[in-house]
Motif scaffolding. Sequence first.
Motif, PDB file in Angstrom:
ATOM      1  N   GLY A 119       0.775  -1.226   0.000  1.00 31.49           N
ATOM      2  CA  GLY A 119       0.000   0.000   0.000  1.00 31.49           C
ATOM      3  C   GLY A 119       0.809   1.280   0.000  1.00 31.49           C
ATOM      4  O   GLY A 119       0.238   2.370   0.109  1.00 31.49           O
ATOM      5  N   ASP A 120       2.139   1.186  -0.113  1.00 34.15           N
ATOM      6  CA  ASP A 120       2.960   2.390  -0.104  1.00 34.15           C
ATOM      7  C   ASP A 120       3.072   2.961  -1.518  1.00 34.15           C
ATOM      8  O   ASP A 120       3.500   2.268  -2.451  1.00 34.15           O
ATOM      9  N   VAL A 121       2.697   4.225  -1.662  1.00 37.68           N
ATOM     10  CA  VAL A 121       2.776   4.919  -2.944  1.00 37.68           C
ATOM     11  C   VAL A 121       3.660   6.145  -2.749  1.00 37.68           C
ATOM     12  O   VAL A 121       3.369   7.003  -1.916  1.00 37.68           O
ATOM     13  N   SER A 122       4.744   6.224  -3.499  1.00 38.35           N
ATOM     14  CA  SER A 122       5.667   7.349  -3.410  1.00 38.35           C
ATOM     15  C   SER A 122       5.578   8.171  -4.693  1.00 38.35           C
ATOM     16  O   SER A 122       5.637   7.621  -5.800  1.00 38.35           O
ATOM     17  N   ILE A 123       5.419   9.484  -4.540  1.00 37.60           N
ATOM     18  CA  ILE A 123       5.371  10.390  -5.692  1.00 37.60           C
ATOM     19  C   ILE A 123       6.508  11.380  -5.562  1.00 37.60           C
ATOM     20  O   ILE A 123       6.558  12.166  -4.610  1.00 37.60           O
ATOM     21  N   ARG A 124       7.433  11.337  -6.495  1.00 33.61           N
ATOM     22  CA  ARG A 124       8.568  12.262  -6.498  1.00 33.61           C
ATOM     23  C   ARG A 124       8.326  13.350  -7.545  1.00 33.61           C
ATOM     24  O   ARG A 124       7.960  13.059  -8.690  1.00 33.61           O
ATOM     25  N   VAL A 125       8.545  14.593  -7.152  1.00 33.93           N
ATOM     26  CA  VAL A 125       8.407  15.714  -8.085  1.00 33.93           C
ATOM     27  C   VAL A 125       9.729  15.875  -8.833  1.00 33.93           C
ATOM     28  O   VAL A 125      10.771  16.137  -8.228  1.00 33.93           O
ATOM     29  N   ASP A 126       9.701  15.698 -10.144  1.00 34.95           N
ATOM     30  CA  ASP A 126      10.912  15.844 -10.952  1.00 34.95           C
ATOM     31  C   ASP A 126      10.999  17.205 -11.637  1.00 34.95           C
ATOM     32  O   ASP A 126      12.094  17.663 -11.972  1.00 34.95           O
ATOM     33  N   ARG A 127       9.844  17.825 -11.873  1.00 34.25           N
ATOM     34  CA  ARG A 127       9.829  19.156 -12.461  1.00 34.25           C
ATOM     35  C   ARG A 127       8.627  19.912 -11.921  1.00 34.25           C
ATOM     36  O   ARG A 127       7.538  19.351 -11.802  1.00 34.25           O
ATOM     37  N   SER A 128       8.828  21.205 -11.593  1.00 37.16           N
ATOM     38  CA  SER A 128       7.736  21.997 -11.050  1.00 37.16           C
ATOM     39  C   SER A 128       8.067  23.472 -11.234  1.00 37.16           C
ATOM     40  O   SER A 128       9.247  23.852 -11.188  1.00 37.16           O
ATOM     41  N   PRO A 129       7.062  24.317 -11.453  1.00 36.01           N
ATOM     42  CA  PRO A 129       7.341  25.758 -11.590  1.00 36.01           C
ATOM     43  C   PRO A 129       7.932  26.327 -10.303  1.00 36.01           C
ATOM     44  O   PRO A 129       7.554  25.939  -9.193  1.00 36.01           O
ATOM     45  N   GLN A 130       8.855  27.254 -10.440  1.00 28.64           N
ATOM     46  CA  GLN A 130       9.565  27.794  -9.283  1.00 28.64           C
ATOM     47  C   GLN A 130       8.716  28.750  -8.451  1.00 28.64           C
ATOM     48  O   GLN A 130       8.962  28.923  -7.260  1.00 28.64           O
ATOM     49  N   ASP A 131       7.730  29.377  -9.085  1.00 29.99           N
ATOM     50  CA  ASP A 131       6.989  30.430  -8.387  1.00 29.99           C
ATOM     51  C   ASP A 131       5.476  30.254  -8.477  1.00 29.99           C
ATOM     52  O   ASP A 131       4.731  31.226  -8.342  1.00 29.99           O
ATOM     53  N   HIS A 132       5.036  29.020  -8.700  1.00 30.48           N
ATOM     54  CA  HIS A 132       3.597  28.801  -8.889  1.00 30.48           C
ATOM     55  C   HIS A 132       3.142  27.601  -8.054  1.00 30.48           C
ATOM     56  O   HIS A 132       3.386  26.447  -8.418  1.00 30.48           O
ATOM     57  N   PRO A 133       2.500  27.823  -6.905  1.00 28.95           N
ATOM     58  CA  PRO A 133       1.975  26.692  -6.123  1.00 28.95           C
ATOM     59  C   PRO A 133       0.889  25.946  -6.905  1.00 28.95           C
ATOM     60  O   PRO A 133       0.159  26.543  -7.709  1.00 28.95           O
ATOM     61  N   TRP A 134       0.789  24.672  -6.674  1.00 29.78           N
ATOM     62  CA  TRP A 134      -0.272  23.876  -7.293  1.00 29.78           C
ATOM     63  C   TRP A 134      -0.647  22.740  -6.350  1.00 29.78           C
ATOM     64  O   TRP A 134      -0.008  22.530  -5.318  1.00 29.78           O
ATOM     65  N   THR A 135      -1.713  22.030  -6.696  1.00 29.81           N
ATOM     66  CA  THR A 135      -2.267  21.010  -5.799  1.00 29.81           C
ATOM     67  C   THR A 135      -2.090  19.617  -6.387  1.00 29.81           C
ATOM     68  O   THR A 135      -2.441  19.370  -7.547  1.00 29.81           O
ATOM     69  N   LEU A 136      -1.540  18.721  -5.589  1.00 32.89           N
ATOM     70  CA  LEU A 136      -1.492  17.303  -5.921  1.00 32.89           C
ATOM     71  C   LEU A 136      -2.606  16.613  -5.146  1.00 32.89           C
ATOM     72  O   LEU A 136      -2.666  16.691  -3.918  1.00 32.89           O
ATOM     73  N   SER A 137      -3.508  15.946  -5.863  1.00 31.02           N
ATOM     74  CA  SER A 137      -4.650  15.266  -5.246  1.00 31.02           C
ATOM     75  C   SER A 137      -4.504  13.765  -5.440  1.00 31.02           C
ATOM     76  O   SER A 137      -4.272  13.298  -6.560  1.00 31.02           O
ATOM     77  N   LEU A 138      -4.629  13.024  -4.361  1.00 30.47           N
ATOM     78  CA  LEU A 138      -4.470  11.576  -4.384  1.00 30.47           C
ATOM     79  C   LEU A 138      -5.770  10.919  -3.932  1.00 30.47           C
ATOM     80  O   LEU A 138      -6.322  11.279  -2.885  1.00 30.47           O
TER      81      LEU A 138
END
Length: 652
Positions: A468-487
């Motif tokens: 049941g372990d799910v790992s999500i690694r962020v490899d690319r993301s905007p430097q100045d723009h927050p966003w939402t990850l929904s699981l």
Amino acid sequence: MSENRELSTALPVAPTRGRLRPLGLDEVRITGGFWARRRHVNATATLEHCRDWMERTGWTGNFRAVAEGRIERDRRGREFADSEIYKLLEAMAWQTGTGTGTGTGTETLLDADIAALTEAVASAQQPDGYLNTAFGNPGQQPRYSDLEWGHELYCYGFLIQAGIAQARTRGEGELTKIALRAADHICATFGRNGIEGVCGHAEIETALVELARLTGEERYLDQAALFIERRGQGTLADGEFGRAYHQDDLPVREATVLRGHAVRALYLASGAVDVAVETGDEELLAAVERQWEAAVARRTYLTGGMGSHHRDEAFGDDFVLPPDRAYSETCAGVASVQLSWRLLLATGDPRYADLAERTLFNVVATSPAEDGRSFFYANTLHRRHRGAVPAADEVSPRAESSLRAPWFAVSCCPTNVARTLAQLPAYLATADDHGIQLHQYADAEISTTLTGGHGVALAVRTDYPSGGDVSIRVDRSPQDHPWTLSLRVPAWTRGATAYLVDPDGTCRTVPPGTADITRLFRPGDEIRLELPVKPRWIAPDPRIDAVRGTAAVQRGPLVYCAESVDLPAGRDVDAVRVDPSAEPEDGPEGSVVAPGELAGQDGPGDSVWPYLPLDRTTVIAAERTEIVLVPYNSWANRGPSTMRVWLPTTET
């Protein structure tokens, strides 16, 4: 519903409106685990297997027979056999769009197969776009003379979807052009000034909507909407199974539950959702949502399977869900996933992803054998007798096959499984104005662009559904723009505890539904979802008479079963009793061990009469033991066996 913009081109379903934007095959890649193995077998074995059998049975040859003027004498297969070639073409097209990852040149071979099959199909198309090998040719019944059972429009639906798959993976080719000519013919023939009828088997509706999305041509959407509105008006002749069999008893807007032939009902509902989304028809969408809710609550098996009637392949009445007579057709499972996905995109409600997950793991994954070369058509939950191994070189009766068979007289299920697995990466994730949503868990790489042109890339690693372990690694993301990850936190976690760990190491419990993290993500950030994957007892609703007094085991999304190959020699699963007062535990190699007993060989009562007075005390000898259970989707891979999902308890 909001409008979707900047859609991926490699999408099986590409709505222009809706709560969520699907991510395409060019944005999501499955890299390992349960589904990667299934997709590898599909690409390297199942597609070739289906192609060879359709050539062997003469179904592919029907198109050449039309072109050569000998179809009256030489046609082979059922009236809907054309659709299997089209579904195979669609599966091949999606597979070329995702790459096989096999390193065996499979993709090049698939392109050659697509070209050869397309050439055969093109040879049978008439100048006005009509295309069918069972009707409308010299010596055959006239076109559209049997809308109830002829399946002409049904076949067109799969042809159009194959053409769309080619256009969205390789660009418009000859297969797409064939589909467009057929679609234009349909609109000219069945438009408002044409034949006022519908097909006895829904499917054309969703295909026409998708073609409208591809081309921007409103007439295809208008024709689909017209078919939806005509349904339920009594345009089809009444028959042995009644009008509900064809969903022609009530208008779609007035129906309250999915009914009749299960695959027909689910394809129709999918088409209705597509029409509702593209036209902004909230009333129509709400009607399908109500039908889905009622069917899931009262007419769906633990596995997610639908359809409890063998005679008409149909839904039964509410709570009529006998396990040993479960039809649960594989195609109904595929259609259920398609419907749930469309409803998820339209509404964003995670319960639709919950049912899709259950059905994918316990119906779609159950049908093919481990080698991808034999299949279940129907998916019973209780096999009372050991089956006979089907001959490897013979066509088997469809639902009556007691083990997976290599091919059927009606082989709609193998090609439906093939096209579903080929396009599966497109069912994993979506995006909206706020971020990315993960709906199904698998090792995957995701790369997309959020609103405003912000690029995001994620790497998902998990051993789900084993763990049941799910790992999500962020490899690319905007430097100045927050966003939402929904699981998605699956509904099966209810009664247990799931945890979400954010990049800072903060851990919190999350209930079933959706868990959100909104922040300014940075490359290297890791999010962990810890799901309580362990065996647990499941009790049926007491209104399901057929399984009252029994229990089942589920581990994560996987339903488990007892199989006779795990019992002492000569014993069958009907001797198994389980003890739900003690918890089941993990066993070796993905099995589960449950406390229980094996009843004695002799039952209660006299051998000449199986009934006893209620007040007579009867003791049946039983042997305490541990009962080994295996994932339901793996059963019958070890030879003939008996099998049971719902197990009587020691209390009964």
